[in-house]
Design a protein around this motif. Structure first.
Motif, mmCIF file in Angstrom:
data_model
loop_
_atom_site.group_PDB
_atom_site.id
_atom_site.type_symbol
_atom_site.label_atom_id
_atom_site.label_comp_id
_atom_site.label_asym_id
_atom_site.label_seq_id
_atom_site.Cartn_x
_atom_site.Cartn_y
_atom_site.Cartn_z
ATOM 1 N N LEU A 1 -39.343 4.531 42.817
ATOM 2 C CA LEU A 1 -38.789 4.830 41.373
ATOM 3 C C LEU A 1 -39.540 5.988 40.864
ATOM 4 C CD1 LEU A 1 -37.451 1.408 40.061
ATOM 5 C CD2 LEU A 1 -36.088 3.103 41.119
ATOM 6 N N HIS A 2 -40.699 5.979 40.883
ATOM 7 C CA HIS A 2 -41.500 6.734 40.113
ATOM 8 C C HIS A 2 -41.613 8.298 40.693
ATOM 9 C CE1 HIS A 2 -43.151 4.478 37.031
ATOM 10 N NE2 HIS A 2 -44.235 3.764 37.662
ATOM 11 N N LEU A 3 -41.343 8.083 42.320
ATOM 12 C CA LEU A 3 -41.743 9.353 42.745
ATOM 13 C C LEU A 3 -40.200 9.993 42.820
ATOM 14 C CD1 LEU A 3 -43.662 8.403 45.959
ATOM 15 C CD2 LEU A 3 -44.177 9.840 44.387
ATOM 16 N N GLY A 4 -38.978 9.144 42.804
ATOM 17 C CA GLY A 4 -38.062 9.583 42.638
ATOM 18 C C GLY A 4 -37.616 10.224 41.297
ATOM 19 N N LEU A 5 -37.924 9.542 40.266
ATOM 20 C CA LEU A 5 -37.843 10.183 39.037
ATOM 21 C C LEU A 5 -38.702 11.517 38.926
ATOM 22 C CD1 LEU A 5 -36.629 10.119 36.199
ATOM 23 C CD2 LEU A 5 -38.441 8.642 35.421
ATOM 24 N N ALA A 6 -39.845 11.443 39.186
ATOM 25 C CA ALA A 6 -40.816 12.554 38.923
ATOM 26 C C ALA A 6 -40.224 13.768 39.775
ATOM 27 C CB ALA A 6 -42.136 12.148 39.538
ATOM 28 N N GLY A 7 -39.946 13.545 41.240
ATOM 29 C CA GLY A 7 -39.343 14.620 41.982
ATOM 30 C C GLY A 7 -38.106 15.240 41.203
ATOM 31 N N SER A 8 -37.195 14.304 40.740
ATOM 32 C CA SER A 8 -35.744 14.800 40.173
ATOM 33 C C SER A 8 -36.100 15.696 38.923
ATOM 34 C CB SER A 8 -34.871 13.641 39.686
ATOM 35 O OG SER A 8 -34.736 12.921 40.880
ATOM 36 N N LEU A 9 -37.135 15.196 38.120
ATOM 37 C CA LEU A 9 -37.430 15.744 36.886
ATOM 38 C C LEU A 9 -38.189 17.160 37.003
ATOM 39 C CD1 LEU A 9 -38.910 12.950 34.534
ATOM 40 C CD2 LEU A 9 -36.748 14.215 34.200
ATOM 41 N N VAL A 10 -39.016 17.081 38.099
ATOM 42 C CA VAL A 10 -39.788 18.445 38.695
ATOM 43 C C VAL A 10 -38.706 19.418 38.873
ATOM 44 C CG1 VAL A 10 -41.175 19.587 40.114
ATOM 45 C CG2 VAL A 10 -42.025 17.368 39.092
ATOM 46 N N VAL A 11 -37.553 19.075 39.850
ATOM 47 C CA VAL A 11 -36.697 19.980 40.167
ATOM 48 C C VAL A 11 -35.888 20.489 38.994
ATOM 49 C CG1 VAL A 11 -34.644 20.269 41.580
ATOM 50 C CG2 VAL A 11 -36.438 19.091 42.426
ATOM 51 N N LEU A 12 -35.439 19.429 38.068
ATOM 52 C CA LEU A 12 -34.706 19.864 37.021
ATOM 53 C C LEU A 12 -35.238 20.698 36.131
ATOM 54 C CD1 LEU A 12 -32.140 19.353 35.113
ATOM 55 C CD2 LEU A 12 -33.364 17.360 34.157
ATOM 56 N N MET A 13 -36.730 20.420 35.756
ATOM 57 C CA MET A 13 -37.609 21.533 35.020
ATOM 58 C C MET A 13 -37.686 22.772 35.373
ATOM 59 S SD MET A 13 -40.191 18.568 33.127
ATOM 60 C CE MET A 13 -39.597 17.366 31.912
ATOM 61 N N LEU A 14 -37.956 22.847 36.727
ATOM 62 C CA LEU A 14 -38.102 24.046 37.375
ATOM 63 C C LEU A 14 -36.813 24.880 37.212
ATOM 64 C CD1 LEU A 14 -39.986 23.535 40.612
ATOM 65 C CD2 LEU A 14 -40.712 24.584 38.601
ATOM 66 N N GLY B 1 -45.308 21.825 28.260
ATOM 67 C CA GLY B 1 -44.329 20.885 27.533
ATOM 68 C C GLY B 1 -43.398 20.179 28.275
ATOM 69 N N ALA B 2 -43.120 20.730 29.562
ATOM 70 C CA ALA B 2 -42.607 20.028 30.673
ATOM 71 C C ALA B 2 -43.331 18.850 31.276
ATOM 72 C CB ALA B 2 -41.970 21.129 31.788
ATOM 73 N N MET B 3 -44.639 19.188 31.405
ATOM 74 C CA MET B 3 -45.701 18.401 32.160
ATOM 75 C C MET B 3 -45.939 17.286 31.112
ATOM 76 S SD MET B 3 -48.483 20.445 34.080
ATOM 77 C CE MET B 3 -49.134 21.701 33.019
ATOM 78 N N ALA B 4 -45.980 17.396 29.839
ATOM 79 C CA ALA B 4 -46.012 16.402 28.715
ATOM 80 C C ALA B 4 -44.678 15.430 28.605
ATOM 81 C CB ALA B 4 -46.415 17.034 27.260
ATOM 82 N N VAL B 5 -43.506 16.040 28.596
ATOM 83 C CA VAL B 5 -42.347 15.371 28.864
ATOM 84 C C VAL B 5 -42.250 14.381 30.136
ATOM 85 C CG1 VAL B 5 -39.984 15.346 28.905
ATOM 86 C CG2 VAL B 5 -41.074 16.925 27.183
ATOM 87 N N LEU B 6 -42.740 15.075 31.235
ATOM 88 C CA LEU B 6 -42.546 14.365 32.516
ATOM 89 C C LEU B 6 -43.620 13.163 32.230
ATOM 90 C CD1 LEU B 6 -41.865 14.324 35.401
ATOM 91 C CD2 LEU B 6 -43.892 15.653 35.957
ATOM 92 N N ALA B 7 -45.018 13.434 31.926
ATOM 93 C CA ALA B 7 -45.543 12.393 31.668
ATOM 94 C C ALA B 7 -45.162 11.247 30.746
ATOM 95 C CB ALA B 7 -47.160 12.717 31.288
ATOM 96 N N ALA B 8 -44.761 11.434 29.794
ATOM 97 C CA ALA B 8 -43.995 10.454 28.801
ATOM 98 C C ALA B 8 -43.075 9.858 29.248
ATOM 99 C CB ALA B 8 -43.558 11.434 27.415
ATOM 100 N N VAL B 9 -42.149 10.460 30.018
ATOM 101 C CA VAL B 9 -40.965 9.823 30.863
ATOM 102 C C VAL B 9 -41.347 8.868 31.654
ATOM 103 C CG1 VAL B 9 -38.859 10.129 32.177
ATOM 104 C CG2 VAL B 9 -39.216 11.658 30.231
#
Length: 446
Positions: free
Chosen positions: A8-21, A163-171
């Protein structure tokens, strides 16, 4: 295999990274495009002002009057430049100093907007268009330094990335808390499975999340099927033995027939095979009596079961007046199937009673597992004979009744629980058999 939480962590992190990019690219591209269009609009206004500055001199020739353009075009390398191609001449702003702008090819009234190098390491956005003034073609190129804009965009990209990295870490942190809280309900299932392995319960509870409820139901159904099949198998052994008794009795009665008595060899063969079948049947019936009823997942209460088992053996061998002693604490329990343990102990004690000269001793203790030791004061056996004891059907003394399957059955049960069997000389003078069964944490019944 990775855990569900990690997935779940990897899936969400991957999705958020793609979305933020994607969002970063979209915002960067949009801002750059809007800034470029605004700058091009301003350059167009300056070009219109330059076109209006083209006037006819007293001699009737076109000339450029720049008094209304502002001082920005007179400051060297100010970042604002122009070049006007008029009547075969190229008039440029003082801000270019010794630098010049290249005029691209223009087709009709098309506007050409390009990025070109400028003086002092600047990057210029150049706006070029061809006009007609007083019947003459006039080409105007206006340029502005976009280096500050590029610097601002790079600074924005850096801030956005941070900011994206901070949001990613918080999420991810919040998701981890939610996932751990959601999976906390599975700890009860894990504890129940451990309790099932220890024999404390026989079924899993249905108080589980709906997502894993079908799995728990299937496990419980499987446990019920295993219990039913095991019970049917044990009942079938007893039923088979009882069912064969009557035909065998009829077969033995045929031996008394006068016609059969005329063939002594045939009579002896019938008697020999019939006795052997009876011995096997009696052995299986005795195993059924020793094992009794039980269900998977039960704990074997040795302290409560051993006295009854010894009492049964004393009745079976009442004609030999055996002294069967045992050492076991009343609270000793081992997480194993009751039937398996009674069959294991019953076979070991039965074998010791057969070979004993009058004394049998049983010891049970928990020492990093269940340790069972059965000794007798019989004749014992040498090292070579000990190496053959575990062979199925192997008997050291053919004069002693039995099928030779007892220790082989013991071996199967011990292997089921991943234990070991040791043979040695007993302090009583005969054979000592030691069985060591590990605790579930060290080895679970397979």
């Amino acid at each position: 295999m990775k855990s569900l939480q990690s997935r779940l962590h990897l899936g969400l992190a991957g999705s958020l990274v793609v979305l933020m990019l994607f969002m970063g690219w979209l915002i960067h591209t949009g801002m750059a495009q809007v800034s470029r269009e605004m700058m091009a609009s301003r350059l167009e206004h300056d070009a219109q002002a330059l076109l209006a500055s083209v006037q006819l001199s007293a001699e009737g020739r076109p000339a450029l009057e720049t008094v209304h353009l502002g001082n920005i075009y007179n400051q060297a390398f100010s970042g604002h430049y122009y070049l006007v191609a008029l009547d075969g001449e190229k008039l440029r702003s003082r801000s270019l100093w010794d630098w010049t702008l290249e005029l691209p090819e223009t087709a009709g009234a098309d506007v050409v907007i390009t990025e070109v190098p400028g003086p002092d390491g600047q990057v210029l956005l150049q706006w070029t268009k061809q006009f007609e003034r007083f019947g003459l073609p006039v080409t105007i190129a206006v340029a502005e330094d976009i280096t500050p804009l590029q610097t601002a965009l790079r600074r924005f990209n850096l801030y956005f990335a941070l900011g994206a990295m901070a949001v990613l870490a918080a999420v991810l942190l919040i998701q981890g808390m939610i996932v751990r809280r959601s999976l906390a309900s599975l700890r009860g299932v894990r504890q129940e499975v451990q309790a099932l392995a220890h024999g404390e319960i026989s079924m899993l509870s249905g108080q589980v999340p709906s997502e894993i409820s079908p799995l728990v139901e299937e496990v419980n159904h499987l446990l019920q099927l295993l219990a039913q099949r095991l019970q049917r198998s044990r009942n079938a052994v007893g039923n088979l033995a009882h069912g064969l008794k009557h035909p065998l009795n009829l077969l033995m009665q045929l031996v008394d027939n006068e016609a059969v008595k005329r063939h002594p060899d045939l009579v002896e063969e019938i008697n020999s095979n019939t006795r052997q079948i009876f011995q096997i049947m009696e052995r299986e019936l005795k195993r059924a009596r020793l094992a009794g009823g039980g269900v998977p997942g039960q704990r074997f209460a040795a302290g409560a079961e051993i006295p009854g088992l010894v009492d049964v053996l004393k009745r079976v061998y009442h004609d030999r007046n055996l002294e069967i002693s045992y050492e076991v604490s009343r609270d000793l329990e081992y997480p194993a199937d009751r039937n398996d343990m009674l069959e294991l102990l019953g076979n070991l004690l039965d074998n010791a009673c057969k070979w004993s000269a009058g004394k049998v001793r049983l010891k049970l203790s928990l020492e990093e597992g269940l340790r069972i030791q059965v000794e007798d004061n019989g004749a014992g056996c040498d090292e070579e004979q000990m190496s053959h004891l575990m062979q199925r059907g192997m008997r050291i003394d053919e004069q002693t009744s039995g099928s030779g399957l007892g220790l082989a059955i013991v071996k199967e049960i011990v292997e089921l629980y991943q234990g070991e069997i040791l043979f040695s000389w007993s302090s009583l003078g005969g054979l000592a058999v030691t069985v060591i069964l590990p605790l579930p944490e060290q080895g679970k019944p397979g």
